[in-house]
Write an enzyme that holds these catalytic residues in place. Structure first.
Site, PDB file in Angstrom:
ATOM      1  N   GLY A   1       0.887  -1.059   0.076  1.00 27.36           N
ATOM      2  CA  GLY A   1       0.046  -0.114  -0.051  1.00 27.36           C
ATOM      3  C   GLY A   1       0.759   1.384  -0.155  1.00 27.36           C
ATOM      4  O   GLY A   1       1.884   1.356  -0.895  1.00 27.36           O
ATOM      5  N   GLY A   2       0.325   2.152   0.802  1.00 29.12           N
ATOM      6  CA  GLY A   2       1.162   3.502   0.754  1.00 29.12           C
ATOM      7  C   GLY A   2       2.524   3.457   1.157  1.00 29.12           C
ATOM      8  O   GLY A   2       3.288   4.284   1.081  1.00 29.12           O
TER       9      GLY A   2
ATOM     10  N   GLY B   1      22.713   8.773 -32.646  1.00 28.40           N
ATOM     11  CA  GLY B   1      22.074   9.614 -31.302  1.00 28.40           C
ATOM     12  C   GLY B   1      22.655   8.965 -30.141  1.00 28.40           C
ATOM     13  O   GLY B   1      23.173   9.859 -28.959  1.00 28.40           O
ATOM     14  N   ALA B   2      23.156   7.744 -29.947  1.00 30.27           N
ATOM     15  CA  ALA B   2      23.565   7.335 -28.729  1.00 30.27           C
ATOM     16  C   ALA B   2      24.897   7.832 -28.512  1.00 30.27           C
ATOM     17  O   ALA B   2      25.426   7.855 -27.346  1.00 30.27           O
ATOM     18  CB  ALA B   2      23.529   5.764 -28.781  1.00 30.27           C
TER      19      ALA B   2
END
Length: 554
Positions: free
Chosen positions: A218-219, A452-453
């Site tokens: 949960g939280g 681009g790498a």
């Protein structure tokens, strides 16, 4: 101490899934701590002929109740699961006699549903030292109300976090909690939010480490998620927002706790956790080792006396790159041959294996290493690798840890799966992280640096301080086969055209002529070059434009 007595032979046998790990762990704890300091004796009531005698007696009684936690039955049950108690964990994590506890007698304020009141309210908090380094700690006690978080429980955690930020010391949380205490309603949720807020405020101010040593649901999962590093214990720790029962009721799918949020899932698939260990003892041993590599804050670097020569050469590196450009090699071996004494602490070794991140020392200084791994996906960048490396680069930049990048990347991984799941957005995270970083940045291209790498991996154009290439470096828009197909469209002698392309681009000379790399260096001398540059750059001053904060692509 009471908790020492509770760690009996039966407990050790239950924990001993791996005898070597256990024995090495206990040995490490006894040999790496500072000289033993006297342990405070348990409080003893002194008989006075006044009312103070009754007060002292009550204090002693409350103290003993706090140390006993949930009682003998629950202690036995905890040991039966192969788990240590909250205080036993702190005994092993911290240097002997260094722990000073805060708020031992705090209790919750809930008056509904007859919730049991135990001094300490299910969490042990305070400060101590690890190999002499100050740390603040909390250790949740699942024997007290399942370790659930109440308002008072949260206040204890917040107090040590506030103090840690005030003095600039790391926070280590040992999590073993069933989540919010339902009986307290909104007060327990408010407590979680107070902890979350401090996690955010402490980010980049002090290192935050979460060790998951039991269920975390949960939280409760969001505090570890915000912290810098998450470690788990195999078979006994779990992280999930909704448990198996909720999943079954909503989706009709049956799944175990381990299959939903166990250590293997989070260290191999989700990337939520960074490392997983066999048992509590091994986990705590590794946390001790890890914390010594980290600075306490951005202004206090982690440095130790070096034992390795900065000018040491390694001739194996001259031959480590195969003649066949498509044949893999182990980049981790390259790192280990460069760093002090070959010691490399890898982060997330089982997640996004096509990129390596971790810490080592160079002349005693802690340095962050990022490296493409040709053995996995040929070293391509994909979504997981980009996110993994971006997070690591940003942590290093937060705490002024220099970054060394070793590059062998043929580009971003192609495919509809990557495109549809946002490789553009996620790849941009790594680009942003490197471009934003102001720490010393040193890179070496070992073989491929395509497309681009090439730009993304700490290139000169992203304010790289020193950029080198080995003679085997290939810096180009793409490999020769793909380039020739596009340029010549299948016309002419393809092999001859590929050779021409390779002679022109598949080497480091064009980049060197333009100043995009500073030098072409002998591989065996890589350590010497890095050490010299780190010394030159240790007083580097660089700042980004004044702004509230950047808008990284999330």
């Amino acid at each position: 101490m009471l908790s020492r007595r509770l760690l009996n032979k039966n407990t050790i046998q239950l924990l001993n899934k791996n005898k070597n790990v256990l024995s090495q762990g206990i040995k490490s704890f006894s040999t790496t701590t500072k000289p033993e300091t006297p342990v405070k004796e348990p409080f003893k009531a002194v008989k006075y002929e006044s009312s103070i005698d009754r007060v002292l007696g009550r204090i002693q009684e409350e103290t003993e109740r706090a140390q006993l936690g949930g009682g003998v039955k629950r202690i036995d049950a905890q040991h039966g699961k192969g788990k240590l108690l909250a205080r036993e964990r702190l005994d092993l994590l911290l240097d002997d006699g260094s722990f000073r506890e805060y708020d031992m007698l705090v209790t919750h304020r809930c008056t509904d549903f007859n919730v049991e009141k135990t001094p300490g309210d299910g969490v042990v908090t305070g400060h101590g030292t690890i190999n002499g380094k100050l740390v603040f700690v909390f250790s949740q006690d699942s024997t007290v109300n399942g370790g659930s978080l109440s308002e008072a429980h949260a206040e204890k955690i917040c107090k040590i976090m506030d103090k840690a930020m005030l003095v600039g010391a790391p926070v280590i949380g040992l999590n073993d909690s069933g989540g919010a205490r339902i009986q307290e309603g909104i007060a327990s949720l408010a407590g979680y939010a107070e902890v979350f807020q401090r996690n955010v405020m402490a980010s980049g101010v002090i290192p935050q480490i979460s060790v998951i040593m039991g269920p975390c649901a949960g939280g409760a999962v969001y505090s570890p998620a915000i912290t810098d590093y998450v470690f788990m214990v195999k078979d006994t720790s779990y992280l999930f927002v909704t448990g198996p029962d909720v999943v079954k009721s909503v989706t009709n799918q049956e799944i175990s706790q381990e299959g939903l949020g166990g250590a293997k899932i989070h260290t191999t698939k989700s990337g939520v956790a960074h490392l997983a260990f066999e048992n509590d003892i091994e986990a705590l041993k590794k946390v001790r080792e890890f914390i010594t590599l980290l600075p306490s804050n951005p202004n206090q670097p982690a440095i130790r006396e070096p034992f390795d020569s900065p000018s040491r050469e390694d001739v194996v590196l001259d031959q480590i790159i195969p003649d066949d450009p498509n044949k893999p090699y182990d980049m981790k071996e390259v790192i280990e041959r460069i760093v002090d004494e070959g010691e490399f602490f890898e982060i997330q070794p089982d997640f996004a294996k096509n990129i390596i991140v971790g810490y080592a020392r160079m002349e005693g200084r802690t340095v962050g290493f990022v490296a493409n791994q040709p053995k996995e996906l040929a070293g391509c960048l994909d979504i997981d690798a980009s996110v993994k490396a971006a997070r690591f680069v940003r942590f290093c930049d937060c705490f002024n840890i220099p970054i060394v990048t070793l590059i062998d990347v043929p580009g971003f991984l192609p495919g509809t799966n990557q495109e549809h799941n946002g490789i553009i957005r996620h790849g941009a995270k790594l680009l942003y992280a490197y471009a934003e970083a102001t720490v010393p940045k040193i890179s070496i291209i070992t073989r491929k640096a395509y497309g681009g790498a090439y730009d993304v991996m700490s290139s000169k154009h992203l304010r790289g301080d020193t950029n080198y290439s080995w003679p085997t470096g290939q810096i180009a828009v793409m490999g020769s086969k793909g380039a020739v197909e596009i340029i010549f469209r299948g016309k002419g002698d393809i092999k001859e055209q590929e050779q021409i392309y390779n002679d022109k681009f598949a080497n480091p000379l064009p980049a060197a002529r333009r100043g995009f790399i500073d030098d072409i260096i002998p591989p065996r001398m890589s350590r010497q070059y890095i050490c010299e540059d780190l010394e030159i750059l240790k007083n580097k001053k660089l700042s980004n434009p004044t702004k509230k904060h950047g808008n990284i692509v999330l």
